[in-house]
Design an enzyme around this catalytic site. Structure first.
Site, PDB file in Angstrom:
ATOM      1  N   CYS A 100       1.903  11.470  25.556  1.00 49.39           N
ATOM      2  CA  CYS A 100       2.451  10.274  25.083  1.00 49.39           C
ATOM      3  C   CYS A 100       1.706   8.890  25.140  1.00 49.39           C
ATOM      4  CB  CYS A 100       3.803  10.006  26.029  1.00 49.39           C
ATOM      5  SG  CYS A 100       4.382   8.448  25.141  1.00 49.39           S
ATOM      6  N   GLY A 224       6.986  18.019  14.023  1.00 50.64           N
ATOM      7  CA  GLY A 224       7.615  16.639  14.490  1.00 50.64           C
ATOM      8  C   GLY A 224       8.454  15.919  13.266  1.00 50.64           C
TER       9      GLY A 224
HETATM   10  C1  LIG Z   1       9.506   8.930  17.107  1.00 44.89           C
HETATM   11  C2  LIG Z   1       8.413  10.067  18.007  1.00 44.89           C
HETATM   12  C3  LIG Z   1       8.733  10.061  19.322  1.00 44.89           C
HETATM   13  C4  LIG Z   1       8.115  11.059  19.784  1.00 44.89           C
HETATM   14  N1  LIG Z   1       8.324  11.453  21.118  1.00 44.89           N
HETATM   15  C5  LIG Z   1       7.784  12.272  21.911  1.00 44.89           C
HETATM   16  C6  LIG Z   1       7.939  12.839  23.099  1.00 44.89           C
HETATM   17  O1  LIG Z   1       9.030  12.516  23.689  1.00 44.89           O
HETATM   18  N2  LIG Z   1       7.282  13.665  23.683  1.00 44.89           N
HETATM   19  C7  LIG Z   1       6.083  14.230  23.158  1.00 44.89           C
HETATM   20  O2  LIG Z   1       5.494  15.014  23.770  1.00 44.89           O
HETATM   21  N3  LIG Z   1       5.631  13.737  21.928  1.00 44.89           N
HETATM   22  C8  LIG Z   1       6.249  12.978  21.450  1.00 44.89           C
HETATM   23  N4  LIG Z   1       6.051  12.594  19.976  1.00 44.89           N
HETATM   24  C9  LIG Z   1       4.727  13.248  19.424  1.00 44.89           C
HETATM   25  C10 LIG Z   1       5.563  14.500  18.546  1.00 44.89           C
HETATM   26  O3  LIG Z   1       6.000  15.359  19.499  1.00 44.89           O
HETATM   27  C11 LIG Z   1       4.476  15.161  17.693  1.00 44.89           C
HETATM   28  O4  LIG Z   1       3.420  15.534  18.875  1.00 44.89           O
HETATM   29  C12 LIG Z   1       3.546  14.053  16.800  1.00 44.89           C
HETATM   30  O5  LIG Z   1       4.644  13.608  16.038  1.00 44.89           O
HETATM   31  C13 LIG Z   1       2.822  15.094  15.903  1.00 44.89           C
HETATM   32  O6  LIG Z   1       3.487  15.991  15.022  1.00 44.89           O
HETATM   33  P1  LIG Z   1       3.820  15.576  13.589  1.00 44.89           P
HETATM   34  O7  LIG Z   1       2.424  15.183  12.848  1.00 44.89           O
HETATM   35  O8  LIG Z   1       4.447  16.985  13.130  1.00 44.89           O
HETATM   36  O9  LIG Z   1       4.687  14.484  13.357  1.00 44.89           O
HETATM   37  C14 LIG Z   1       6.847  11.550  19.297  1.00 44.89           C
HETATM   38  C15 LIG Z   1       6.501  11.302  17.823  1.00 44.89           C
HETATM   39  C16 LIG Z   1       7.305  10.337  17.206  1.00 44.89           C
HETATM   40  C17 LIG Z   1       7.129  10.126  15.931  1.00 44.89           C
END
Ligand SMILES: Cc1cc2nc3c(=O)[nH]c(=O)nc-3n(C[C@H](O)[C@H](O)[C@H](O)COP(=O)(O)O)c2cc1C
Length: 325
Positions: A100, A224
């Protein structure tokens, strides 16, 4: 690790998403073929201090399995106490957040800033592993920034200290969520460790999941933002991975039903008032890209009660149906 391996065979994983991956969202994702879901990140400090809001994030039900609970923190002893609380809540695995990039989190030494602290990473996993019987995994970034791409180094430390699997979000911490994920980092981590590697970053279409598996040999994929307003992506990934024709998008009736069911679940679990506030973003995601949605979306933002929004939603879908027939 059996849970990860079995879940990997059965579908794709739902990423931890703060403010989003709550119980109803996870149940919706599972109904479409998500095979493992995570809670949003939960503060280890909050759990140990027994903050009511923090405990809300642990809310689950028998249909919400297998479930990974993600915690964040930087103090190994506090994290050990926190994971015992999590284990007692009956979840299947614990995931430690090392990715994060949000200021509020990294200024406490937790989240992505751990990518700069390999020794502490080892200590945290070692202590946490000894505190619980359920599997412990970690979710990492490619590195802190482009001058310190160290996912492979961190992954080896995690493995040596007993982590049961690693998720790689293939962006650097200083990228936040923008720019492209570099899947080569996932491939490099997969080559470097024997424990399962879960690939994450930029899966927007079912075919992206196949491509990620092909290019990185990762054991499972985690989605995600591709799930926002599109839980059907899980069905598409299952179809794509089993060589079937990918035809996953719902018709208008199924989309409307999904929105209504999702909202109903939010209301039942959190109460009407909370659900009204938290569901607005989902309405925007579910209707994004539909014909003439801007007028409805603007109107939905102004309406203050569930009945009026549902009425306008039904009216909007009725007109869409007429246009298409
Ligand atoms: C709104 C939002 C909240 C997120 N919250 C977390 C979280 O609580 N813990 C975490 O490890 N990653 C969190 N992420 C990251 C996602 O788990 C993921 O790693 C990231 O969005 C990349 O994947 P994607 O390209 O499929 O979206 C968050 C991402 C977004 C956009």
């Amino acid at each position: 690790m059996d849970i990860i391996k079995t879940a990997a065979k059965n579908g794709a994983f739902l990423a931890p998403l703060a403010g989003i991956s709550n119980l109803p969202f996870r149940l919706i994702a599972r109904s479409q073929g998500c095979s493992l879901a995570y809670t949003e990140m939960i503060s280890a400090n909050g759990l140990v201090r027994k903050t009511a809001k923090t405990y809300e994030y642990l809310k689950t039900c028998p249909g919400d399995r297998p479930l990974g609970t993600q915690i964040f923190g930087a103090d190994p002893q506090i994290m050990a106490q926190a994971v015992r609380i999590v284990e007692d809540s009956g979840v299947d695995l614990i995931d430690i957040n090392m990715g994060c990039p949000v200021k509020k989190v990294i200024k406490t030494g937790a989240g992505a800033v751990l990518m700069k602290e390999p020794v502490l990473v080892g200590r945290i996993v070692d202590v946490v592993k000894k505190a619980v019987k359920i599997p412990v995994t970690a979710k990492i970034r490619s590195g802190w920034n482009r001058f310190s791409i160290n996912a492979v180094e961190i992954a080896k430390i995690l493995e040596d200290c007993g982590a049961d699997a690693i998720t790689v979000h293939a962006r650097m911490a200083d990228q936040g969520y923008s720019g492209q994920a570099d899947w080569k980092i996932i491939a490099a981590v997969k080559k470097a460790v024997k424990i399962p590697v879960i690939g994450n970053g930029d899966i927007r279409q079912p075919q992206d999941a196949l491509r990620m598996i092909d290019e990185t040999s990762c054991d499972a994929v985690m989605v995600g933002r591709g799930v926002l307003g599109n839980p059907w992506i899980f069905k598409g990934i299952v179809d794509a991975c089993s060589g079937q024709q990918v035809n996953y998008l719902p018709d208008l009736e199924q989309r409307l039903k999904m929105i209504e069911n999702h909202w109903e679940m939010e209301s039942q679990i959190y109460g009407d008032k909370v659900a009204l506030r938290s569901f607005h973003k989902h309405i925007l995601w579910y209707t994004k890209g539909l014909d003439n949605s801007s007028r409805f979306r603007e109107l939905a933002g102004k309406l203050k009660d569930k009945e009026s929004i549902l009425h306008e939603l039904n009216e909007y879908f009725r007109l869409l149906n007429m246009d298409r027939s």
